[in-house]
Design an enzyme around this catalytic site. Structure first.
Site, mmCIF file in Angstrom:
data_model
loop_
_atom_site.group_PDB
_atom_site.id
_atom_site.type_symbol
_atom_site.label_atom_id
_atom_site.label_comp_id
_atom_site.label_asym_id
_atom_site.label_seq_id
_atom_site.Cartn_x
_atom_site.Cartn_y
_atom_site.Cartn_z
ATOM 1 N N PHE A 189 -43.640 25.509 5.730
ATOM 2 C CA PHE A 189 -42.778 24.569 6.436
ATOM 3 C C PHE A 189 -41.443 25.240 6.692
ATOM 4 O O PHE A 189 -40.758 25.658 5.754
ATOM 5 C CB PHE A 189 -42.553 23.271 5.644
ATOM 6 C CG PHE A 189 -41.753 22.272 6.431
ATOM 7 C CD1 PHE A 189 -42.391 21.355 7.245
ATOM 8 C CD2 PHE A 189 -40.361 22.281 6.404
ATOM 9 C CE1 PHE A 189 -41.657 20.446 8.011
ATOM 10 C CE2 PHE A 189 -39.624 21.391 7.168
ATOM 11 C CZ PHE A 189 -40.277 20.469 7.974
ATOM 12 N N ASP A 295 -37.010 32.281 3.804
ATOM 13 C CA ASP A 295 -36.521 30.924 4.052
ATOM 14 C C ASP A 295 -36.224 30.273 2.702
ATOM 15 O O ASP A 295 -37.135 29.850 1.989
ATOM 16 C CB ASP A 295 -37.594 30.144 4.829
ATOM 17 C CG ASP A 295 -37.202 28.695 5.071
ATOM 18 O OD1 ASP A 295 -36.311 28.177 4.370
ATOM 19 O OD2 ASP A 295 -37.822 28.061 5.947
ATOM 20 N N LYS A 326 -29.917 22.587 3.133
ATOM 21 C CA LYS A 326 -30.178 21.571 2.099
ATOM 22 C C LYS A 326 -29.118 21.517 0.994
ATOM 23 O O LYS A 326 -28.001 21.105 1.255
ATOM 24 C CB LYS A 326 -31.574 21.818 1.500
ATOM 25 C CG LYS A 326 -32.692 21.328 2.455
ATOM 26 C CD LYS A 326 -33.938 21.006 1.679
ATOM 27 C CE LYS A 326 -35.100 20.620 2.547
ATOM 28 N NZ LYS A 326 -35.418 19.208 2.458
ATOM 29 N N THR A 351 -21.455 26.389 20.795
ATOM 30 C CA THR A 351 -20.126 25.775 20.807
ATOM 31 C C THR A 351 -19.471 25.786 19.431
ATOM 32 O O THR A 351 -18.341 26.238 19.274
ATOM 33 C CB THR A 351 -20.196 24.320 21.321
ATOM 34 O OG1 THR A 351 -20.682 24.346 22.657
ATOM 35 C CG2 THR A 351 -18.825 23.655 21.290
#
Lengths: 471, 471
Positions: A189, A295, A326, A351
């Site tokens: 995931f 990750d 997280k 931005t």
């Protein structure tokens, strides 16, 4: 003096559940009201954060739960932490909220020292950062860095783009928009945007109906537990999976520019990989010039007993890019090699380039973790929980299967999805908020201020739920 | 009493520039220090937000600029706005920062009233919202909603996924991962993630080396100015572009599920589309069952003289999805039809589902805009700036070409990119911070508290720079 009593002298000593169903009637009404303007079907209960404290979350029905889910593994220190409240009230925070800067064009004078504070807790070997807004965003930014590096290496770092590249990319065609892949793993995931959904492989519900990239999927090792008993079989499994990775890289119909992997597959079921497997991947990525992205969105920030879970593997050299979000509240990727800074400006840009308000919180979390040795603390509490669950697994072998974990990053399996869902619901009625992963797993994701006294309450609730189930 | 003097009684009366180069020496050193840990090559100057006030931004060299760029069009009210400072200091804000909730699972009790406050300024016809974190994120979330709707409609809203769909999506293959397109327009800018980079068509630098989706690109009308003089030619241009859109939808090699368009193409050069063109698109999307997504990330929140720029077009029926970010500080999409809520839970979902801290700022901005009629104010100030620039265009016809705009959302072209870049640099030395777009355009993006007195300073600086250039 214990860490939770230092932070939370008024923390409840036990959960309280007053309602016979969860969500209770007040939550139910609030969920229905919210549903008129927002998709509220997934709400477990409506929280009262004013009344939540430390490891306890309160809801609008007056229920108070011991929280081992912590906003889907996203609360590092506990609710209403005084150090974070102080950070939230600081003049720097007010400015970050009111004068949100475009950090790539007009950073504030505090920005460099803020980043330096955050970088103090970067993984070993990493000394630079690029900032984003969420875990999925962090991973996609890392993919961009990897793809740009990969093509620059082919083209020559200081070689100009060709007119053909410039023209074709505007048509979304090669060579300017090249066919390049990110390899990921079965049950992984990594997020729910389009490139990240393409590497997410845990459940159809995350992916169905979304166009995706034709990228390869390898196998993440499936070990036999306990690991100490099945060393030989598990090493064979590692070798089998490494061979699949290498084969995919060598045979995929277009180049594999990057590989992304979780140190522990979290949403996909808390599947652990060995140091041997991860060092094998590091070697394969180096030999094949594939960018290695680790990750750490869910595994990072201490819960596994290391600040970053891949520290358990002693990878050498360090991974190319490490993503975070997280529990760190801020998001982005760590890196160390300037080759991941694109050859031209405005290639990796947007931005806001992150959110300084969330970076201030990250800096405060980092400071508290170091000051209070919270990673070591969590390693010890994790052992205590694990041993308690191991005893309960002897008592309820059908309901606590494949117990696994590092520190408090612990999971186990029930017999079925239905069993697991009932178990989690009954736990709530017993005052414990806990989460699931994969189809039939339970994952523990308490804060870093969780202690043995909280573990005792959790273990008693598990015992209570499982004994009632057996009656 | 003017709006800026109400908010900012101590706002400077004029800019001050002390350095002979920008960035000045102190900024240069800070940029170099920052560059050790963060890609700082794009930094114009390092700001001092403590000393910035209202429409003036200060840098660490003590320069004070009148700001018409406003953090890449992202500051609604001005620096250190007292109403936003109050919101930033509120107990709700402290909680949103410290207890960041997973809004889809455990929203706080304030969340529904916060959304309702934000929805008070939703575009006409829109009464629901899904929240994200940035403009690119908002657009990708909107794509997800569009794709899910599109496939559900084919499958039947309450029809279960087939085993083949579930299996194939896990392989990133059709039918579970269908080939579906989002149509966008030449010179469009919608973000820099992978699906959004696929619909962004303004410059190669945003796209090169990134894998992309094979999605169609239509033409955005190119009008002759002044519009009043070239009505007939411009209508022909609209018809030509509408025919291209319809043809692409009907002939693309796989279905076009959605169309995304900016009311004014901003990054791509402040290209305006007419009401006739936009209503034509609305009709085509309805006739072909294509989801119409209006990207108001840069155009939204008042600068065009309407709260949402597409209000200028009186679209009927309202667009399906309208995305927002930037000046609203919070991000996401507005919608009104429940058919855009996916048939199953956890399809449109992620850990945070937005950021309540940024939503609180959005709520406060919304309240101030309504309370002080800032949209109407901006329309008037915009006319004043436009008339001033029109006079200067008569004086400097080579340097102020194709003057165009709505309210303060104004742009003009210089002769070349080099001319434009020099012009912007000279403006900074004259105390005005302004931004560019496309290759040779200048875009004005002041706050909604910009007034005629600020316009006078800006216009004098433009006159000064252009007269010096001609000498």
């Amino acid at each position: 003096m214990s860490i939770s009593s230092q932070y939370y002298p008024d923390e409840p000593s036990a959960p309280t559940v007053n309602t016979t169903v969860i969500p209770g009637p007040v939550s139910q009404k609030a969920i229905a009201d919210l549903g008129k303007v927002f998709d509220s079907r997934t709400v477990y209960f409506v929280a009262d954060y004013e009344k939540s404290l430390g490891n306890y979350i309160s809801d609008v029905d007056g229920n108070v739960y011991l929280d081992l889910y912590a906003q889907i593994a996203s609360i590092a220190l506990g609710y209403n932490n005084p150090a974070l409240i102080k950070a939230a009230q600081s003049p720097e925070m007010i400015r970050a909220l009111v004068e949100r800067p475009a950090l790539g064009n007009f950073p504030g004078k505090d920005f460099e020292s803020l980043l330096s504070k955050i970088l103090k807790v970067a993984p070993p070997g990493q000394d630079k950062v690029w900032s984003g807004l969420s875990g999925a965003d962090a991973n996609e930014l890392a993919f961009k860095a990897a793809f740009m590096y990969y093509q620059q290496k082919k083209r020559g770092y200081s070689t100009e783009f060709t007119p053909e590249e410039e023209y074709s990319c505007m048509q979304n065609q090669s060579p300017g928009s090249p066919q390049l892949a990110v390899l990921s793993f079965e049950r992984a995931f990594h997020g729910r945007l389009f490139a990240t959904a393409s590497v997410t492989r845990s459940k159809p519900i995350h992916k169905i109906d979304l166009p995706s990239f034709n990228w390869p999927k390898a196998e993440y090792p499936s070990y036999k537990y306990p690991l100490s008993k099945y060393e030989k079989e598990n090493k064979q499994e590692d070798d089998r999976c490494l061979a699949i990775v290498e084969n995919l890289i060598k045979t995929w119909e277009f180049p594999v520019a990057a590989l992304i992997i979780e140190p522990v597959q979290s949403e996909g079921g808390d599947n652990h990989g060995s140091s041997y497997f991860f060092q094998g991947l590091r070697d394969i990525t180096l030999q094949n010039d594939v960018v290695m992205i680790v990750d750490e969105v869910q595994t990072g920030v201490g819960a596994t007993g290391k600040l970053w879970a891949h520290e358990h593997f002693n990878l050498s050299p360090a991974p190319d890019l490490v993503t975070f979000s997280k529990k760190f509240q801020s998001a982005g990727y760590w890196f160390h090699d300037d080759k991941f800074i694109p050859n031209k400006t405005y290639r990796q840009f947007n931005t806001w380039c992150g959110d300084p308000a969330r970076m201030i919180i990250a800096g405060a979390i980092a400071e508290e973790i170091v000051k209070h040795d919270l990673v070591e603390h969590t390693a010890k509490v994790g052992d205590y929980i694990y041993n308690g669950l191991a005893k309960l697994a002897d008592k309820y072998p059908k309901d606590i299967q494949n117990l696994r974990g590092k520190a408090t990053f612990i999971a186990f399996d029930l017999e079925s999805q239905n069993d697991r869902d009932n178990f989690l619901y009954q736990l709530k009625l017993n005052g414990v908020n806990c989460g699931g992963c994969a189809e039939n797993s339970v994952r523990l994701r308490p804060t870093l201020t969780f202690e043995n006294k909280h573990a005792d309450i959790f273990l008693a609730a598990v015992d209570n739920v499982l004994s009632a189930k057996r009656q």
